[in-house]
Design a protein around this motif. Sequence first.
Motif, PDB file in Angstrom:
ATOM      1  N   LYS A 158     -21.519  22.438  -0.620  1.00 15.69           N
ATOM      2  CA  LYS A 158     -20.873  22.226   0.727  1.00 15.69           C
ATOM      3  C   LYS A 158     -19.399  22.193   0.343  1.00 15.69           C
ATOM      4  O   LYS A 158     -18.980  21.627  -0.937  1.00 15.69           O
ATOM      5  N   ASN A 159     -18.521  22.724   1.027  1.00 18.72           N
ATOM      6  CA  ASN A 159     -17.005  23.097   0.916  1.00 18.72           C
ATOM      7  C   ASN A 159     -16.467  22.053   1.936  1.00 18.72           C
ATOM      8  O   ASN A 159     -16.398  22.247   3.151  1.00 18.72           O
ATOM      9  N   SER A 160     -15.554  20.941   1.264  1.00 18.82           N
ATOM     10  CA  SER A 160     -15.009  20.095   2.261  1.00 18.82           C
ATOM     11  C   SER A 160     -14.179  20.464   3.084  1.00 18.82           C
ATOM     12  O   SER A 160     -13.650  20.127   4.405  1.00 18.82           O
ATOM     13  N   GLU A 161     -13.446  21.621   2.500  1.00 13.10           N
ATOM     14  CA  GLU A 161     -12.165  22.119   3.242  1.00 13.10           C
ATOM     15  C   GLU A 161     -12.914  23.068   4.497  1.00 13.10           C
ATOM     16  O   GLU A 161     -12.211  23.022   5.779  1.00 13.10           O
ATOM     17  N   LEU A 162     -13.594  23.625   4.333  1.00  9.11           N
ATOM     18  CA  LEU A 162     -14.284  24.391   5.328  1.00  9.11           C
ATOM     19  C   LEU A 162     -14.903  23.637   6.543  1.00  9.11           C
ATOM     20  O   LEU A 162     -14.749  23.764   7.681  1.00  9.11           O
ATOM     21  N   GLU A 163     -15.665  22.205   6.176  1.00  6.32           N
ATOM     22  CA  GLU A 163     -16.019  21.386   6.941  1.00  6.32           C
ATOM     23  C   GLU A 163     -15.095  20.878   7.733  1.00  6.32           C
ATOM     24  O   GLU A 163     -15.065  20.790   9.093  1.00  6.32           O
ATOM     25  N   ARG A 164     -14.006  20.714   7.099  1.00  5.51           N
ATOM     26  CA  ARG A 164     -12.578  20.325   8.039  1.00  5.51           C
ATOM     27  C   ARG A 164     -12.222  21.377   9.056  1.00  5.51           C
ATOM     28  O   ARG A 164     -11.838  20.918  10.277  1.00  5.51           O
ATOM     29  N   ILE A 165     -11.981  22.498   8.500  1.00 12.01           N
ATOM     30  CA  ILE A 165     -11.672  23.688   9.591  1.00 12.01           C
ATOM     31  C   ILE A 165     -12.458  23.767  10.652  1.00 12.01           C
ATOM     32  O   ILE A 165     -12.071  24.037  11.730  1.00 12.01           O
ATOM     33  N   LEU A 166     -13.749  23.588  10.301  1.00 13.25           N
ATOM     34  CA  LEU A 166     -14.708  23.605  11.524  1.00 13.25           C
ATOM     35  C   LEU A 166     -14.368  22.507  12.659  1.00 13.25           C
ATOM     36  O   LEU A 166     -14.655  22.895  13.871  1.00 13.25           O
ATOM     37  N   ASN A 167     -13.925  21.542  12.060  1.00 13.54           N
ATOM     38  CA  ASN A 167     -13.883  20.256  13.234  1.00 13.54           C
ATOM     39  C   ASN A 167     -12.274  20.604  13.911  1.00 13.54           C
ATOM     40  O   ASN A 167     -12.145  19.849  14.890  1.00 13.54           O
ATOM     41  N   VAL A 168     -11.447  20.999  12.983  1.00 15.44           N
ATOM     42  CA  VAL A 168     -10.073  21.044  13.620  1.00 15.44           C
ATOM     43  C   VAL A 168      -9.619  22.441  14.444  1.00 15.44           C
ATOM     44  O   VAL A 168      -8.910  22.427  15.326  1.00 15.44           O
ATOM     45  N   TYR A 169     -10.209  23.567  14.014  1.00 11.72           N
ATOM     46  CA  TYR A 169      -9.962  24.714  14.675  1.00 11.72           C
ATOM     47  C   TYR A 169     -11.107  25.319  15.558  1.00 11.72           C
ATOM     48  O   TYR A 169     -12.241  24.670  15.625  1.00 11.72           O
ATOM     49  N   ASN A 170     -10.822  26.127  16.806  1.00 15.45           N
ATOM     50  CA  ASN A 170     -11.605  26.591  17.446  1.00 15.45           C
ATOM     51  C   ASN A 170     -11.974  27.770  16.561  1.00 15.45           C
ATOM     52  O   ASN A 170     -11.270  29.066  16.805  1.00 15.45           O
ATOM     53  N   SER A 171     -13.164  27.974  16.148  1.00 16.75           N
ATOM     54  CA  SER A 171     -13.286  28.803  14.854  1.00 16.75           C
ATOM     55  C   SER A 171     -14.308  30.064  15.241  1.00 16.75           C
ATOM     56  O   SER A 171     -15.080  29.681  16.131  1.00 16.75           O
ATOM     57  N   TYR A 172     -14.068  31.119  14.782  1.00 16.48           N
ATOM     58  CA  TYR A 172     -14.872  32.301  15.118  1.00 16.48           C
ATOM     59  C   TYR A 172     -15.457  32.919  13.931  1.00 16.48           C
ATOM     60  O   TYR A 172     -14.680  33.411  12.818  1.00 16.48           O
ATOM     61  N   CYS A 173     -16.590  32.494  13.410  1.00 16.11           N
ATOM     62  CA  CYS A 173     -17.224  32.553  11.983  1.00 16.11           C
ATOM     63  C   CYS A 173     -17.894  33.940  11.904  1.00 16.11           C
ATOM     64  O   CYS A 173     -19.088  34.324  12.638  1.00 16.11           O
TER      65      CYS A 173
END
Length: 237
Positions: A158-173
């Motif tokens: 698990k990458n903590s930075e990606l986890e943060r981004i998923l919660n902060v951004y409206n992301s399109y993965c």
Amino acid sequence: MNKPVCIIITNEFGEKDFIHLKKSEFKLFYFPMIKTISENFLINIDDFEFILFTSKNGVRYFIDSNNNIDALKSKKIICLGTKTEELLNEYNLKSYFTSPKNYSKVMLEEIIKRGFINGKKILLVQGNLASDELLNGFKEVSKVKRINCYRTQINETKNSELERILNVYNSYCVFTSPSCFQAFSINYDPYLTNIVSIGSTTTKFIEKVGYKAKMTSKMQTYDALSETVLSYLRLKL
């Protein structure tokens, strides 16, 4: 307050594969979910008239592992997809036939229809996760042998930075294979992002495990996938 928008690339060589997204106005992040690793194999390519590559990884690992460019120059090379052919050209090798669409079924039907492989010996170069669709199809009209020159390893850390981004951004993965999505779903919640799929095979897998793709590229290529994402975001935002 609306969350800022970002695009997340999950394939191994995302920075090279998605130049159009990199040049766009949207924030872009790279978090590879898989890693490909060279496999040892012994093969005498002099035994074959045709060499068939189904991906850039196949070209890369087959050539780099055996340093056999000179031997390949006398072979008729078949490529699945224009990106596979482009990498082949970087090694100063030419394609005898290239299927413009990245679909095994389409290429199989076209080659069999043309008849130039009938009764010939074909070396099919793939990775360990590829299905036997091409192998079984070509067996009906030719003498084909499959080798896996690389294998795909899922990143389960698990990458903590990606986890943060998923919660902060409206992301399109962006997912370019079933294995990419499988790896992502091990450590992250797919409901936290908008799922973008490269094609029907990946979308079917996503649906099979209980999720839904926000969008699916009509053409199974990186350029088409990039255009699908950008068109959607520019229209909606």
